[in-house]
Structure formats: C-alpha cells, structure tokens
Write an enzyme that holds these catalytic residues in place. Structure first.
Site, PDB file in Angstrom:
ATOM      1  N   HIS A   1     -29.197   4.132  47.630  1.00 25.94           N
ATOM      2  CA  HIS A   1     -30.462   3.415  47.778  1.00 25.94           C
ATOM      3  C   HIS A   1     -31.614   4.348  48.142  1.00 25.94           C
ATOM      4  CE1 HIS A   1     -33.063   0.288  50.019  1.00 25.94           C
ATOM      5  NE2 HIS A   1     -33.188   0.061  48.734  1.00 25.94           N
TER       6      HIS A   1
ATOM      7  N   GLU B   1     -29.990   5.943  51.405  1.00 27.69           N
ATOM      8  CA  GLU B   1     -28.859   5.283  52.053  1.00 27.69           C
ATOM      9  C   GLU B   1     -27.670   5.297  51.088  1.00 27.69           C
ATOM     10  OE1 GLU B   1     -31.075   1.987  54.915  1.00 27.69           O
ATOM     11  OE2 GLU B   1     -30.791   1.462  52.825  1.00 27.69           O
TER      12      GLU B   1
HETATM   13  N1  LIG Z   1     -39.468  -1.009  43.971  1.00 25.49           N
HETATM   14  C1  LIG Z   1     -38.969  -0.634  45.128  1.00 25.49           C
HETATM   15  O1  LIG Z   1     -39.702  -0.385  46.097  1.00 25.49           O
HETATM   16  C2  LIG Z   1     -37.480  -0.488  45.291  1.00 25.49           C
HETATM   17  C3  LIG Z   1     -36.995   0.313  46.345  1.00 25.49           C
HETATM   18  C4  LIG Z   1     -35.608   0.510  46.459  1.00 25.49           C
HETATM   19  C5  LIG Z   1     -34.764  -0.121  45.578  1.00 25.49           C
HETATM   20  N2  LIG Z   1     -35.256  -0.921  44.569  1.00 25.49           N
HETATM   21  C6  LIG Z   1     -34.284  -1.519  43.633  1.00 25.49           C
HETATM   22  O2  LIG Z   1     -34.297  -0.741  42.446  1.00 25.49           O
HETATM   23  C7  LIG Z   1     -34.055  -1.574  41.310  1.00 25.49           C
HETATM   24  C8  LIG Z   1     -35.185  -1.425  40.316  1.00 25.49           C
HETATM   25  O3  LIG Z   1     -36.390  -1.762  40.934  1.00 25.49           O
HETATM   26  P1  LIG Z   1     -37.808  -1.325  40.314  1.00 25.49           P
HETATM   27  O4  LIG Z   1     -38.835  -1.698  41.328  1.00 25.49           O
HETATM   28  O5  LIG Z   1     -37.750   0.054  39.820  1.00 25.49           O
HETATM   29  O6  LIG Z   1     -37.923  -2.333  39.078  1.00 25.49           O
HETATM   30  P2  LIG Z   1     -38.902  -2.264  37.801  1.00 25.49           P
HETATM   31  O7  LIG Z   1     -39.154  -3.668  37.413  1.00 25.49           O
HETATM   32  O8  LIG Z   1     -40.049  -1.354  38.054  1.00 25.49           O
HETATM   33  O9  LIG Z   1     -37.989  -1.548  36.668  1.00 25.49           O
HETATM   34  C9  LIG Z   1     -36.842  -2.117  36.145  1.00 25.49           C
HETATM   35  C10 LIG Z   1     -36.626  -1.563  34.740  1.00 25.49           C
HETATM   36  O10 LIG Z   1     -35.330  -1.955  34.280  1.00 25.49           O
HETATM   37  C11 LIG Z   1     -35.416  -2.256  32.910  1.00 25.49           C
HETATM   38  N3  LIG Z   1     -34.272  -3.105  32.552  1.00 25.49           N
HETATM   39  C12 LIG Z   1     -34.086  -4.410  32.851  1.00 25.49           C
HETATM   40  N4  LIG Z   1     -32.899  -4.837  32.374  1.00 25.49           N
HETATM   41  C13 LIG Z   1     -32.328  -3.769  31.769  1.00 25.49           C
HETATM   42  C14 LIG Z   1     -31.072  -3.558  31.109  1.00 25.49           C
HETATM   43  N5  LIG Z   1     -30.197  -4.533  30.956  1.00 25.49           N
HETATM   44  N6  LIG Z   1     -30.808  -2.314  30.626  1.00 25.49           N
HETATM   45  C15 LIG Z   1     -31.693  -1.302  30.773  1.00 25.49           C
HETATM   46  N7  LIG Z   1     -32.888  -1.457  31.383  1.00 25.49           N
HETATM   47  C16 LIG Z   1     -33.195  -2.671  31.888  1.00 25.49           C
HETATM   48  C17 LIG Z   1     -36.759  -2.897  32.739  1.00 25.49           C
HETATM   49  O11 LIG Z   1     -37.201  -2.792  31.389  1.00 25.49           O
HETATM   50  C18 LIG Z   1     -37.620  -2.076  33.705  1.00 25.49           C
HETATM   51  O12 LIG Z   1     -38.223  -0.987  33.047  1.00 25.49           O
HETATM   52  C19 LIG Z   1     -33.818  -2.973  41.850  1.00 25.49           C
HETATM   53  O13 LIG Z   1     -32.460  -3.185  42.043  1.00 25.49           O
HETATM   54  C20 LIG Z   1     -34.546  -2.929  43.198  1.00 25.49           C
HETATM   55  O14 LIG Z   1     -33.981  -3.837  44.128  1.00 25.49           O
HETATM   56  C21 LIG Z   1     -36.592  -1.096  44.411  1.00 25.49           C
END
Ligand SMILES: NC(=O)c1ccc[n+]([C@@H]2O[C@H](COP(=O)([O-])OP(=O)(O)OC[C@H]3O[C@@H](n4cnc5c(N)ncnc54)[C@H](O)[C@@H]3O)[C@@H](O)[C@H]2O)c1
Length: 387
Positions: free
Chosen positions: A140, A152
């Site tokens: 994480h 993490e």
């Molecule tokens: N944004 C944050 O601050 C943060 C921090 C830590 C963890 N996270 C976690 O990280 C993950 C992603 O978050 P994010 O903010 O980067 O999201 P985001 O919406 O910016 O990006 C997600 C991406 O995944 C792609 N996607 C969706 N389904 C897909 C699939 N089946 N195959 C391939 N690509 C696919 C989408 O097109 C998109 O580009 C989540 O699990 C979130 O909980 C986010």
C-alpha cells in the site's frame, strides 16, 4: 543480479506513480490499463515529471531517458509474462479485482508475487480467488507514490512468510520505508488517523470552535503540517468521507469511526475542497481566509482532545497487534507527516494524563467512542512507557 520485471495494473493516480518508482529503481516495468487514454495521460505526465527533474538538476538526461525507456505502456495483461511482481492499482471494487487476479495467475509463473494497492478491501478477500493464494499480499503506497516515503506491507492470512519477506525486501530496495501491518480495516495509517478528522469535526459540531481555530490549534500549538479542515479540503471531502465510511462499516459500525454529518453535507453540497474551489474554506481568487480565534487556552483544549483520541487509536492498534510500536510511529510520521510518533508523544505527555483525558471525555459523553484502550490502562497500571 538482474532485477525482476515488475508489472503494474492500472495507470491512474497510483499506478502511474508506482510504475515510476519501480522504473527509477532499475526495474523493467509493464504498465497496463484497459483504458488507452489513461495510458496516454500517464505517459505524458511521466514525461513532464522527468523533464522537470532534469531541469532542476536532480536527474541527468541519461537517467531520465533510461527511466522512461524502462516502462512499457500496454493495454494487454499478457505483457506481464515473465514478471516477478505485479502490483494491482485499479478501481476499488472487489468484483473487478477478483476478475483480474484470476486472469493474472494464468499469465505469470507460479513464483510471481501478486500484490494489491487497495486502501480499503481485505487482502484475504482479494487472494481468495487464487489457485496459489500464498502469493497474495498488500503493498500500500501513499499518494503521490514517488514522493511519499511510506509503504505498508500487508500479508493476508493466506500469505507465505517467504512472500512477505521478499515483497518487503523489494520495496525496501526502492528507497521506501516499509512497515508491516495486519490485514485489518485501514491497515495502520488509515485507521490511526481517523480521529484527526473525526474528532475535529465533532469539536466543530459541538460549537467549541470554528474551522480556522481548530486548524490553528493543530498547526500552531500541535506542530501538524496542516490542520484537519485544510487537509480534508486538500484530500477532497468526498474521498475522505468515503474512507471514513468504509472503515466504519468494516469495523462493524464501531462508534469510534462514525462518519460526520458535517462532512457528508459539505460533500453533498459539492463543497469538496480545493478541487471544487470551496470546501470548509473558500479557494476562489479573492477569498479572504477566516481569522482563527488564537485563544491559547481554547487551542490547547482542542489539541489535547484530538491528540488523546489519536493516541488512543495508536495504542489500540498496538493492543490488537496490528503492527509493532515502532512501525505504528513510523507509519504516522512517514505516511501522513505527523510531527512525532503518537506513542512517543504519549510518553512525553505522560500516558497517565492521556488516559485521564479520555476517561473525562468518556464520563462526560457516555459514548463508546471515547472508551480508553486497555493498552493505555495496562501501561499506567504497570507504570510503563511505550519507549
Ligand atoms: N488515490 C489514492 O490516494 C490512493 C492511495 C492509496 C491506495 N489507493 C488505491 O489504489 C487503487 C487505485 O486508485 P487510483 O486512485 O489510482 O485510481 P484511478 O481511478 O486514478 O485509476 C484506476 C485505473 O485503473 C484502470 N482500470 C480499471 N479497471 C481496470 C482493469 N480491469 N484492468 C486494467 N485497468 C483497469 C482505470 O482505467 C484507471 O486508469 C485503488 O485500489 C485505491 O484504493 C489509492
């Protein structure tokens, strides 16, 4: 020794940053997204970041070109073939994650570690669809991944010790600070930090002080880099509310994590924070920032109350073996920039004083929200400090 090939699934906010971190640590990286435009965006943004680092003299042009050249942008998961580690960072939805984890296993060989960057889903649930679930793990990162030092590492009940050790060693080699957390809601940071927002909102709701005064107390008197309301505006009230709600639900509605109506209403009204131009504060061009009351007595009362709640959460995480005391303190200083580790802070204030503050709150409100952790009671009874 040649470095393993790393696959990153999802080229959004997190995936693009994680791919950059892996590439700058010398790995060949495949960044996959179903959405071509997400890849185009990730590519353009990485190019811009690299250009800026070169301009500032932090990277040489050769190094920048190498990093960029090591990343293969693709829409095909089959390009993950030959990877030693895949980090999934797609939409936060268990069905979608299950579908991709099922597919990943047919592409990579059996020694490839399959990790998720999820913030709120359980690693055990994600790994449940695997034929070889001992290879699943939570890795994480924090946003922005290239800048935030903390990662993490979250082994699930199925994860083998070797996978945990190897995953941690890989991320350590990326110049990150890793902490080990149990597969429980919010892991360390998103659990322990809840009162920073929740108690600040509660203090506001009771009419004790306004947003600006609470923020002033936490920054000026507490040394936090940002006050809770400024920080919620920065994160986005919609996002921050959703995290709180998901932690609350995941803890079977423990009142300690109860979300706030104030935040819900701000979010519903579209007062999301900086990104919408208005949150708790106004970010429009000619807006005048509200003046805090700067009343030291009031400020100290606010700081002591929020800090006691934060320390209680940290102590309870230790009580329930979510992580070691060292990792809990590291997580909060390196993941969310707290000025001090909460357990070390408790030692300085005196654990007895923290417990007394919580007992007074519990007595006054009669709410389970304020129940002191057995860990604090035990420490006081035994006359011990955390460090
Ligand atoms: N944004 C944050 O601050 C943060 C921090 C830590 C963890 N996270 C976690 O990280 C993950 C992603 O978050 P994010 O903010 O980067 O999201 P985001 O919406 O910016 O990006 C997600 C991406 O995944 C792609 N996607 C969706 N389904 C897909 C699939 N089946 N195959 C391939 N690509 C696919 C989408 O097109 C998109 O580009 C989540 O699990 C979130 O909980 C986010």
């Amino acid at each position: 020794m040649s470095k393993i090939k790393v696959g990153v699934l999802g080229a959004g906010t997190m995936g693009a940053g994680i791919a950059q971190v892996a590439a700058q640590s010398g790995h060949r990286v495949v960044l996959v997204d179903v959405n071509e435009s997400a890849l185009t965006k990730a590519k353009a943004s990485l190019q811009k970041i690299i250009e800026r680092l070169i301009e500032k003299g932090k990277w040489t042009e050769d190094f920048g070109n190498d990093v960029f050249g090591r990343i293969n942008f693709s829409t095909q998961m089959s390009d993950f073939e030959g990877s030693g580690l895949i980090i999934e960072a797609i939409v936060e939805n268990i069905e979608v994650k299950h579908a991709v984890f099922g597919q990943l296993e047919s592409i990579v060989d059996e020694n490839c570690i399959l990790a998720s960057n999820t913030s709120s889903l359980s690693i055990a649930a994600i790994g449940s669809v695997l034929k070889k679930p001992s290879r699943v793990i939570g890795i994480h990162f924090f946003n922005p991944a290239p800048l935030m030092p903390l990662v993490e590492i979250i082994p699930a009940v199925q994860t083998s010790d070797v996978v945990t050790k190897d995953a941690r060693a890989i991320i350590d080699s990326w110049d990150k600070i890793t902490v080990l957390a149990k597969d429980t809601p919010g892991f360390i940071v998103n659990r322990v930090a809840r009162p920073f927002y929740g108690e600040a909102l509660r203090i506001y709701e009771e009419g004790v002080a306004d947003f600006a005064t609470i923020d002033w107390a936490m920054t000026e008197l507490g040394g936090f880099r940002m006050g809770p309301f400024t920080l919620m505006d920065y994160i986005g009230n919609d996002i921050n509310y959703t995290v709180t709600e998901s932690v609350f639900k995941a803890f079977y509605y423990d009142p300690r994590y109860k979300p706030s109506f104030t935040q819900k209403r701000h979010s519903e009204a579209g007062y999301l924070g900086r990104k919408s131009g208005r949150g708790y504060f106004d970010y429009s061009e000619n807006a005048v920032a509200p003046e805090p009351a700067k009343d030291e007595v009031l400020g100290k009362k606010i700081l002591d109350r929020i800090l006691a709640m934060l320390i209680n959460e940290a102590a309870d995480a230790l009580f329930l073996n979510v992580a070691t005391k060292e990792d809990i303190d590291l997580a909060m200083t390196k993941g969310v920039n707290y000025p001090k580790g909460l357990l070390k802070w408790a030692d300085e204030i005196g654990i007895k004083n923290v417990l007394q503050q919580l007992e007074e709150l519990f007595e006054e409100y009669g709410e389970d929200r304020y129940r002191p952790s057995p860990m604090l009671k035990r420490m006081v009874r035994e006359g011990k400090n955390f460090f």
